[in-house]
Enzyme design. Structure first.
Site, PDB file in Angstrom:
ATOM      1  N   PHE A   1     -10.793  16.927  34.427  1.00  0.00           N
ATOM      2  CA  PHE A   1      -9.521  17.077  33.733  1.00  0.00           C
ATOM      3  C   PHE A   1      -8.383  16.999  34.765  1.00  0.00           C
ATOM      4  CE2 PHE A   1      -6.142  19.379  31.525  1.00  0.00           C
ATOM      5  CZ  PHE A   1      -6.246  18.862  30.254  1.00  0.00           C
TER       6      PHE A   1
ATOM      7  N   ASP B   1     -15.202  25.086  36.174  1.00  0.00           N
ATOM      8  CA  ASP B   1     -14.242  25.206  35.075  1.00  0.00           C
ATOM      9  C   ASP B   1     -15.026  25.190  33.760  1.00  0.00           C
ATOM     10  OD1 ASP B   1     -12.325  24.844  33.081  1.00  0.00           O
ATOM     11  OD2 ASP B   1     -10.995  23.717  34.404  1.00  0.00           O
TER      12      ASP B   1
ATOM     13  N   TYR C   1      -7.781  28.992  24.481  1.00  0.00           N
ATOM     14  CA  TYR C   1      -7.315  28.439  23.198  1.00  0.00           C
ATOM     15  C   TYR C   1      -8.207  27.357  22.621  1.00  0.00           C
ATOM     16  CZ  TYR C   1      -5.129  25.194  26.570  1.00  0.00           C
ATOM     17  OH  TYR C   1      -4.896  24.326  27.601  1.00  0.00           O
ATOM     18  N   LYS C   2      -9.304  27.033  23.312  1.00  0.00           N
ATOM     19  CA  LYS C   2     -10.213  26.007  22.789  1.00  0.00           C
ATOM     20  C   LYS C   2     -11.279  26.690  21.929  1.00  0.00           C
ATOM     21  CE  LYS C   2      -8.980  22.821  26.434  1.00  0.00           C
ATOM     22  NZ  LYS C   2      -9.156  22.473  27.840  1.00  0.00           N
TER      23      LYS C   2
ATOM     24  N   ARG D   1     -12.503  11.337  19.984  1.00  0.00           N
ATOM     25  CA  ARG D   1     -13.165  12.565  20.409  1.00  0.00           C
ATOM     26  C   ARG D   1     -13.278  13.523  19.229  1.00  0.00           C
ATOM     27  NH1 ARG D   1     -10.991  16.689  24.966  1.00  0.00           N
ATOM     28  NH2 ARG D   1      -9.426  17.034  23.372  1.00  0.00           N
TER      29      ARG D   1
HETATM   30  C1  PLP Z   1      -8.040  22.293  28.616  1.00  0.00           C
HETATM   31  C2  PLP Z   1      -8.352  22.258  30.046  1.00  0.00           C
HETATM   32  C3  PLP Z   1      -7.466  22.832  30.968  1.00  0.00           C
HETATM   33  C4  PLP Z   1      -6.170  23.382  30.489  1.00  0.00           C
HETATM   34  O1  PLP Z   1      -5.399  23.954  31.477  1.00  0.00           O
HETATM   35  P1  PLP Z   1      -4.054  24.713  31.097  1.00  0.00           P
HETATM   36  O2  PLP Z   1      -3.652  25.357  32.341  1.00  0.00           O
HETATM   37  O3  PLP Z   1      -4.384  25.656  29.975  1.00  0.00           O
HETATM   38  O4  PLP Z   1      -3.077  23.717  30.587  1.00  0.00           O
HETATM   39  C5  PLP Z   1      -7.832  22.835  32.314  1.00  0.00           C
HETATM   40  N1  PLP Z   1      -9.003  22.293  32.719  1.00  0.00           N
HETATM   41  C6  PLP Z   1      -9.871  21.736  31.837  1.00  0.00           C
HETATM   42  C7  PLP Z   1     -11.156  21.171  32.325  1.00  0.00           C
HETATM   43  C8  PLP Z   1      -9.561  21.686  30.486  1.00  0.00           C
HETATM   44  O5  PLP Z   1     -10.401  21.120  29.622  1.00  0.00           O
END
Ligand code: PLP
Length: 423
Positions: free
Chosen positions: A129, A198, A223-224, A382
């Site tokens: 990401f 992560d 939030y996921k 997705r």
């Molecule tokens: C959703 C996601 C994030 C989100 O990071 P924020 O700091 O909440 O914007 C980070 N890393 C991964 C791998 C994600 O899927």
């Protein structure tokens, strides 16, 4: 061949089915985007309203003590720990995933700078990401490390002897592919590197065993799959063997051993509490608490193992139905078929129209999302499957809508080909 009646029968026999009632799902929506923003827990509006009107409104400053605001990051952390194979006291809910990654990466780099100063690489995947890569890039610039990105997981092993920190996302946000955390962490350790994970697409989606899996540091998203609400606080976990070792770089007063002593010098709190920084967003943490309640409600029904079984059944069914009923429409499966290599989402690619097809599906009430391709990866449709609130009939209807969008070519309509800011 699976039929609609088969899907209904599977829903009727599903022991997790009652959990759907814990959510407010809009009528006429099939929500396949819980991997991006989880559905609102039905309890959230009243619980957040009470935090506003009763706690903030009436208790005012007393609420820090009387309503337990002060230790909310730790209390939620202790509950979340159960979902990711951690112990109480090892994890706190705070800040964003990006900010928490900065803290743990910084701590991990300090450890290697001391223990193995000749190691100068931070290794990650190009497909990680972007925020993870940006945070790592920034820190590497500041600390004189080199961020080395691989295109294939198989290229990691050769780099490990020079690696300070291996930083990976457990389930890839774009493809849904899942790493073997235990095997990769063990390989990193055997070569003398630290492993930072992560869990943004893992926590609440797949069973995770941080202690058993040999991770050194971990962060994840609220939030996921944890349904904590837009921008909900994220979480941070540090293995106890590292927790006391270094200050985290954002040495604010909430990570102080005695914040209300108001001393002029910083003394880190013992353990994970030092990974807090400043005053915590109580209303957002309250939303996260409602989200955690929904995932923990599965515990008497088999917990993460039962959620995983259903998630795999849903994604297996989606793949099978797409292959049966959308054959000949140019869709390719991107997500690995093997259960051990798959998270809780299915990604499809198509050489043309991926964005517009997703928009046409959304107009029909089937909400998934689109991720743009690049040199390595095609454009992707997705679809996230949250077993807490999705059923087998939902899978059936979403595939039927996908077939309809492709068969009628309604995705070619101009309104579906206009790009929005958030895809
Ligand atoms: C959703 C996601 C994030 C989100 O990071 P924020 O700091 O909440 O914007 C980070 N890393 C991964 C791998 C994600 O899927």
């Amino acid at each position: 061949m699976t039929t609609l009646e088969d899907c209904r029968a599977r829903d009727a026999a599903d022991p997790l089915r009652p959990l759907r009632d814990l959510f407010t799902i809009p009528a006429d929506v099939i929500y396949l985007d819980g991997n991006s923003l989880g559905v609102m827990p039905a309890a959230a509006p009243a619980r957040i309203a009470a935090a506003v009107t009763e706690e903030w409104g009436q208790q005012l400053i007393r609420a820090w003590n009387e309503s337990g605001w002060f230790d909310l990051p730790q209390r939620l952390g202790d509950r979340l720990a159960r979902l990711v194979g951690a112990q109480p006291g090892e994890l706190v809910c705070t800040d964003s995933t990006s900010v928490n990654l900065f803290k743990v990466l910084s701590a991990a780099l300090k450890i290697t700078a001391e223990d193995a100063p000749q190691r100068r690489l931070v290794v990650s995947e190009r497909s990680n990401f972007p925020t993870d890569l940006y945070i790592a890039e920034g820190l590497c610039r500041e600390r004189g490390f080199t961020l080395q990105l691989v295109d294939e997981p198989g290229q990691i092993a050769a780099l490990l002897p020079e690696t300070a920190v291996l930083m990976l996302t457990h389930v890839n946000y774009r493809t849904g592919a899942m790493h073997d955390m235990a095997a990769i962490s063990a390989a990193a350790h055997a070569a003398g590197a630290l492993a930072v994970w992560d869990l943004a697409h893992s926590a609440g989606a797949v069973p995770v065993d941080l202690n058993g899996g040999g991770a050194d540091f971990a962060v994840g998203c609220g939030y996921k799959y944890l349904n904590g609400g837009p921008g909900a606080p994220a979480f941070v976990w540090v293995h106890p063997r590292h927790a006391q070792r270094f200050w985290q770089p954002l040495s604010g007063w909430w990570g102080h051993a005695a914040p209300f002593a108001f001393t002029s010098d910083y003394r880190p709190a013992p353990g994970i509490a030092r990974y807090l920084c400043g005053t915590q967003p109580i209303l957002s943490l309250t939303g996260l608490e409602c989200g955690l309640d929904t995932v923990l409600a599965a515990e008497p029904l088999g917990g993460m193992a039962a959620l995983r079984t259903k998630s795999l059944a849903l994604t297996d069914l989606f793949i099978a139905l797409v292959e049966e009923r959308c054959a000949g429409h140019g869709l390719e499966l991107v997500t690995p078929r093997a259960h051990a290599q798959r998270g809780s989402q299915v990604c499809l690619s198509r050489s043309e129209g991926a964005y517009a097809i997703v928009q046409a599906l959304i107009a029909r009430g089937v909400i998934g999302d689109y991720r743009a391709g690049d040199a390595q990866m095609p454009d992707i449709l997705r679809f996230g499957f949250t077993p807490l609130y999705l059923g087998f009939e939902d899978v059936w209807h979403s595939v039927e809508h996908l077939r309809g969008v492709l068969a009628t070519e309604e995705w070619r309509l101009p309104e579906f080909n206009q790009k929005n800011a958030v895809t």
